[in-house]
Design a protein around this motif. Structure first.
Motif, PDB file in Angstrom:
ATOM      1  N   VAL A   1       0.849  -1.196   0.000  1.00  0.00           N
ATOM      2  CA  VAL A   1       0.000   0.000   0.000  1.00  0.00           C
ATOM      3  C   VAL A   1       0.879   1.238   0.000  1.00  0.00           C
ATOM      4  O   VAL A   1       1.878   1.304   0.722  1.00  0.00           O
ATOM      5  CB  VAL A   1      -0.925   0.025   1.243  1.00  0.00           C
ATOM      6  CG1 VAL A   1      -1.832   1.241   1.220  1.00  0.00           C
ATOM      7  CG2 VAL A   1      -1.761  -1.248   1.325  1.00  0.00           C
ATOM      8  N   THR A   2       0.524   2.226  -0.849  1.00  0.00           N
ATOM      9  CA  THR A   2       1.226   3.505  -0.887  1.00  0.00           C
ATOM     10  C   THR A   2       0.209   4.623  -0.667  1.00  0.00           C
ATOM     11  O   THR A   2      -0.984   4.368  -0.489  1.00  0.00           O
ATOM     12  CB  THR A   2       1.923   3.711  -2.245  1.00  0.00           C
ATOM     13  OG1 THR A   2       0.909   3.819  -3.271  1.00  0.00           O
ATOM     14  CG2 THR A   2       2.851   2.554  -2.581  1.00  0.00           C
ATOM     15  N   GLU A   3       0.683   5.859  -0.718  1.00  0.00           N
ATOM     16  CA  GLU A   3      -0.222   7.000  -0.542  1.00  0.00           C
ATOM     17  C   GLU A   3      -1.200   7.118  -1.709  1.00  0.00           C
ATOM     18  O   GLU A   3      -2.290   7.670  -1.564  1.00  0.00           O
ATOM     19  CB  GLU A   3       0.589   8.295  -0.409  1.00  0.00           C
ATOM     20  CG  GLU A   3       1.381   8.373   0.893  1.00  0.00           C
ATOM     21  CD  GLU A   3       2.209   9.639   0.984  1.00  0.00           C
ATOM     22  OE1 GLU A   3       2.070  10.499   0.083  1.00  0.00           O
ATOM     23  OE2 GLU A   3       2.973   9.781   1.954  1.00  0.00           O
ATOM     24  N   THR A   4      -0.805   6.645  -2.882  1.00  0.00           N
ATOM     25  CA  THR A   4      -1.643   6.834  -4.070  1.00  0.00           C
ATOM     26  C   THR A   4      -2.483   5.613  -4.424  1.00  0.00           C
ATOM     27  O   THR A   4      -3.337   5.683  -5.303  1.00  0.00           O
ATOM     28  CB  THR A   4      -0.752   7.177  -5.290  1.00  0.00           C
ATOM     29  OG1 THR A   4       0.214   6.129  -5.471  1.00  0.00           O
ATOM     30  CG2 THR A   4      -0.027   8.498  -5.068  1.00  0.00           C
TER      31      THR A   4
ATOM     32  N   SER B   1      -7.567   3.269  -0.696  1.00  0.00           N
ATOM     33  CA  SER B   1      -7.058   3.753   0.590  1.00  0.00           C
ATOM     34  C   SER B   1      -7.651   2.907   1.713  1.00  0.00           C
ATOM     35  O   SER B   1      -8.664   2.237   1.540  1.00  0.00           O
ATOM     36  CB  SER B   1      -7.431   5.223   0.784  1.00  0.00           C
ATOM     37  OG  SER B   1      -8.842   5.373   0.726  1.00  0.00           O
TER      38      SER B   1
END
Length: 452
Positions: free
Chosen positions: A390-393, A416
């Motif tokens: 998982v990343t911010e985007t 998210s």
């Protein structure tokens, strides 16, 4: 009054090579951690460093020797284990100062050498590990090794001389380990060995009691029982023996993933004979067609070797034609590389390096086209995706069609609130040569018949 010691020995660890070596590393680390050793991510500060090596091909040997030299330079106290350790003399010749050298899956010897180099008094109050042991993979997937060694004598391979003949684990031990892993949070079990189809052959497919059922040490019984654990079960290194047909109904029922990793290596009968490959039958394409009739969504991955000694232009064209007909989903290809100790080194008519490269490029171009076409067919489908990162985007994950590290990914933009190991439903909106793109579909899909 407690007499705990505050002195804790630290062990640095480097793990190289295949998933089977990774499992060896996990077992060694679990044992050391249970005895109170700390596992250090750095060379500096470690009381001793263990390097688990790969010795299968020359490039892997070079990587292993490089890792050993680096550990020696950074720390100075090094124990070598793994496939490279089969030839202790060669290791000591290149790196003379190592403390000890052991071969693959010699867990007790490695731990014994650590005891000598960095003694650790046992403290039952604090020396605890999770019941499932320590893992080097993320928590949500785990490799389940069912056997060691191999009975085949393929001419390009030195695995039997490194790891010995087939030695299968008892079926109860395998199933108990699988159960522990699932209880500890594993969402995906990756079954590995040198030859999964041969599992239990050395045990004469001995029957044991499991959950009040008679279960054989056999690939089909193993697949059936693992299918009861309600997690993804992915079968690797499956030779296409006749009994592989028996796992198709399990896939059709959704018990195990409709995914098979089959090491075909080539298609030309003359090259396969020269390789001395097992299960070389002319009707493989027919069997693949039958598998697809029973399990339309089945995904097949394989590896191939181009440039094997004696491979002619006709042999290579035969392979390309076979690939176009078989339309495998995921494929890896290697240019033949001589391996010290392999019987293939003595074969006549080696293929020139330039020709190997040209054949490799042509092979990969054909497969890339097939892969892109097959992935395009998934656009518009809703598929279950297991989240790996998982990343911010957004997030990345895999569908049932992709094994970790070796196959493709699904890129989910804007996702998210997800974590590693989450299972989500995603609408596939796009594809490229190897990966899929999509977005998470909201709502409860537990009882839906999704597309996979």
């Amino acid at each position: 009054m407690s007499t705990h010691t505050n002195q804790t020995s630290k062990v640095g660890f480097v793990s190289l090579g295949c998933p089977k070596a990774l499992v060896d590393s996990e077992r060694i680390l679990t044992k050391l951690r249970s005895e109170g050793y700390e596992i250090s991510p750095e060379y500096q500060g470690a009381d001793v460093v263990v390097v688990n090596t790969c010795g299968f091909i020359d490039s892997a040997k070079e990587e292993s020797f490089s890792a050993i030299k680096e550990a020696m330079a950074e720390n100075g106290k090094v124990i070598v284990t793994g496939c490279l350790g089969v030839d202790e003399g060669a290791v000591r010749e290149v790196v003379p100062g190592v403390l000890a050298v052991t071969g693959p899956h010699q867990y007790e010897q490695v731990v014994g050498e650590v005891h000598k180099a960095a003694p650790q008094p046992h403290d039952p109050y604090v020396h605890l590990v999770p019941e499932a042991g320590l893992r080097l993979t993320p928590r949500h997937y785990s490799y389940l090794k069912i056997s060691e060694g191999c009975n085949h004598r393929c001419k390009f391979c030195i695995i039997p001389s490194l790891r010995g003949d087939l030695v299968s684990r008892p079926i109860r031990a395998v199933l108990r380990e699988a159960e522990k892993l699932v209880e500890a949070g594993t969402q995906e079990l990756l079954v590995i060995s040198q030859d999964t189809s041969a599992y239990g052959l050395d045990l004469r497919h001995q029957t044991e009691k499991w959950k009040n059922r008679d279960v054989r040490a056999h690939m089909t019984d193993l697949a059936r029982e693992l299918g009861e654990l309600d997690v993804w079960v992915r079968m690797h290194y499956v030779y296409p023996y006749p009994h592989v047909d028996d796992v198709m109904p399990l896939m059709a029922e959704g018990k195990i993933l409709p995914y098979l990793d089959i090491p075909f290596q080539h298609a030309s009968p003359s090259v396969l004979r020269a390789m001395r490959r097992p299960a070389n039958e002319a009707k493989v394409l027919e069997r693949i067609e039958n598998w697809r009739k029973i399990v339309p969504e089945i995904v097949l991955r394989s590896t191939f070797i181009v440039g094997f000694p004696g491979e002619t232009d006709n042999d290579f064209e035969y392979l390309l034609d076979w690939m176009r007909e078989a339309r495998l989903d995921r494929v890896g290809c290697f240019k033949y590389e001589p391996v010290e100790g392999a019987a293939a080194n003595a074969l006549a008519n080696p293929v020139a390096e330039e020709l190997k490269q040209e054949r490799w490029e042509r092979f990969m171009a054909v497969q890339q086209e097939i892969s892109a076409e097959k992935l395009k067919e998934r656009v518009g489908l809703e598929m279950a995706v297991l989240i790996d990162g998982v990343t911010e985007t957004g997030a990345t994950g895999r569908t049932y069609a992709d094994a970790p590290e070796i196959d493709g990914q699904v890129h989910l933009g804007g996702a998210s609130g997800l974590g590693e190991g989450d299972m989500v439903m995603a609408l596939i909106t796009g594809s490229d040569d190897y990966d899929l793109h999509g977005h998470v579909v909201a709502g409860d899909h537990e009882n839906d018949d999704w597309d996979w």
